[in-house]
Design a protein around this motif. Structure first.
Motif, PDB file in Angstrom:
ATOM      1  N   LEU A  36      28.561  39.562  36.021  1.00  0.00           N
ATOM      2  CA  LEU A  36      29.395  39.104  37.123  1.00  0.00           C
ATOM      3  C   LEU A  36      30.342  37.993  36.675  1.00  0.00           C
ATOM      4  O   LEU A  36      31.505  37.971  37.064  1.00  0.00           O
ATOM      5  N   GLN A  37      29.863  37.097  35.833  1.00  0.00           N
ATOM      6  CA  GLN A  37      30.719  36.022  35.320  1.00  0.00           C
ATOM      7  C   GLN A  37      31.888  36.603  34.518  1.00  0.00           C
ATOM      8  O   GLN A  37      33.005  36.111  34.617  1.00  0.00           O
ATOM      9  N   ASP A  38      31.620  37.636  33.732  1.00  0.00           N
ATOM     10  CA  ASP A  38      32.692  38.274  32.961  1.00  0.00           C
ATOM     11  C   ASP A  38      33.747  38.888  33.882  1.00  0.00           C
ATOM     12  O   ASP A  38      34.939  38.834  33.591  1.00  0.00           O
ATOM     13  N   ILE A  39      33.298  39.455  35.002  1.00  0.00           N
ATOM     14  CA  ILE A  39      34.238  40.032  35.960  1.00  0.00           C
ATOM     15  C   ILE A  39      35.055  38.925  36.620  1.00  0.00           C
ATOM     16  O   ILE A  39      36.283  38.994  36.688  1.00  0.00           O
ATOM     17  N   VAL A  40      34.367  37.889  37.098  1.00  0.00           N
ATOM     18  CA  VAL A  40      35.028  36.782  37.791  1.00  0.00           C
ATOM     19  C   VAL A  40      36.009  36.056  36.869  1.00  0.00           C
ATOM     20  O   VAL A  40      37.091  35.648  37.295  1.00  0.00           O
ATOM     21  N   ASN A  41      35.646  35.910  35.598  1.00  0.00           N
ATOM     22  CA  ASN A  41      36.518  35.233  34.630  1.00  0.00           C
ATOM     23  C   ASN A  41      37.557  36.180  34.022  1.00  0.00           C
ATOM     24  O   ASN A  41      38.264  35.809  33.100  1.00  0.00           O
ATOM     25  N   GLU A  42      37.587  37.399  34.534  1.00  0.00           N
ATOM     26  CA  GLU A  42      38.529  38.448  34.124  1.00  0.00           C
ATOM     27  C   GLU A  42      38.424  38.827  32.651  1.00  0.00           C
ATOM     28  O   GLU A  42      39.387  39.293  32.048  1.00  0.00           O
ATOM     29  N   LYS A  43      37.230  38.643  32.079  1.00  0.00           N
ATOM     30  CA  LYS A  43      36.975  39.175  30.734  1.00  0.00           C
ATOM     31  C   LYS A  43      36.743  40.683  30.842  1.00  0.00           C
ATOM     32  O   LYS A  43      37.011  41.415  29.911  1.00  0.00           O
ATOM     33  N   ASN A  44      36.202  41.110  31.983  1.00  0.00           N
ATOM     34  CA  ASN A  44      36.006  42.526  32.281  1.00  0.00           C
ATOM     35  C   ASN A  44      36.840  42.837  33.515  1.00  0.00           C
ATOM     36  O   ASN A  44      36.455  42.516  34.628  1.00  0.00           O
ATOM     37  N   LYS A  45      37.991  43.454  33.295  1.00  0.00           N
ATOM     38  CA  LYS A  45      38.909  43.731  34.404  1.00  0.00           C
ATOM     39  C   LYS A  45      38.674  45.095  35.033  1.00  0.00           C
ATOM     40  O   LYS A  45      39.272  45.422  36.045  1.00  0.00           O
ATOM     41  N   SER A  46      37.796  45.894  34.438  1.00  0.00           N
ATOM     42  CA  SER A  46      37.506  47.227  34.964  1.00  0.00           C
ATOM     43  C   SER A  46      35.996  47.460  35.017  1.00  0.00           C
ATOM     44  O   SER A  46      35.439  48.242  34.249  1.00  0.00           O
ATOM     45  N   PRO A  47      35.308  46.766  35.935  1.00  0.00           N
ATOM     46  CA  PRO A  47      33.857  46.960  36.019  1.00  0.00           C
ATOM     47  C   PRO A  47      33.518  48.370  36.485  1.00  0.00           C
ATOM     48  O   PRO A  47      34.322  49.027  37.152  1.00  0.00           O
ATOM     49  N   ARG A  48      32.340  48.810  36.122  1.00  0.00           N
ATOM     50  CA  ARG A  48      31.859  50.132  36.537  1.00  0.00           C
ATOM     51  C   ARG A  48      31.635  50.141  38.042  1.00  0.00           C
ATOM     52  O   ARG A  48      31.291  49.122  38.634  1.00  0.00           O
ATOM     53  N   ILE A  49      31.808  51.306  38.621  1.00  0.00           N
ATOM     54  CA  ILE A  49      31.614  51.444  40.059  1.00  0.00           C
ATOM     55  C   ILE A  49      30.166  51.117  40.445  1.00  0.00           C
ATOM     56  O   ILE A  49      29.916  50.552  41.509  1.00  0.00           O
ATOM     57  N   GLY A  50      29.222  51.410  39.564  1.00  0.00           N
ATOM     58  CA  GLY A  50      27.820  51.074  39.831  1.00  0.00           C
ATOM     59  C   GLY A  50      27.605  49.577  39.976  1.00  0.00           C
ATOM     60  O   GLY A  50      26.796  49.135  40.789  1.00  0.00           O
ATOM     61  N   THR A  51      28.345  48.805  39.202  1.00  0.00           N
ATOM     62  CA  THR A  51      28.265  47.347  39.301  1.00  0.00           C
ATOM     63  C   THR A  51      28.805  46.883  40.650  1.00  0.00           C
ATOM     64  O   THR A  51      28.210  46.039  41.317  1.00  0.00           O
TER      65      THR A  51
END
Length: 99
Positions: A36-51
């Motif tokens: 979640l931190q990676d998503i929020v910090n935009e390190k992961n801009k395309s999270p999986r739909i399952g997430t």
């Protein structure tokens, strides 16, 4: 068409629910808050739909709610999670198939 910013949606929801991203990760049943931190910090801009589905479940909302950024429900996330567990129990007890 404007690209959807998942990080922005998550941060807005955390603000609405008055929780931190770490608390959201716990509510979502994530083994680590790093995802979640990676998503929020935009390190992961395309999270999986399952997430995203896990995040929605933790907040008691649907994917449609998530992407439409609807207002938060009247109950806190912990209460919504209890309601989901109770619904699962009732479906089991009365042999009702899941949604």
């Amino acid at each position: 068409m404007e690209k959807i910013n998942i990080a922005k949606i998550i941060l807005k929801l955390c603000d609405q629910y008055e929780i931190t991203p770490n608390k959201l990760a716990r509510l979502a049943g994530m083994h680590s808050s790093t995802t979640l931190q990676d998503i929020v910090n935009e390190k992961n801009k395309s999270p999986r739909i399952g997430t995203i589905e896990k995040i929605c479940a933790g907040l008691g909302m649907t994917l449609a709610d998530f992407f439409s950024e609807t207002k938060k429900p009247d109950l806190p996330p912990e209460a919504l999670q209890e309601l989901r567990h109770y619904e699962e129990y009732l479906r089991y007890k009365y042999n009702i198939p899941g949604k």
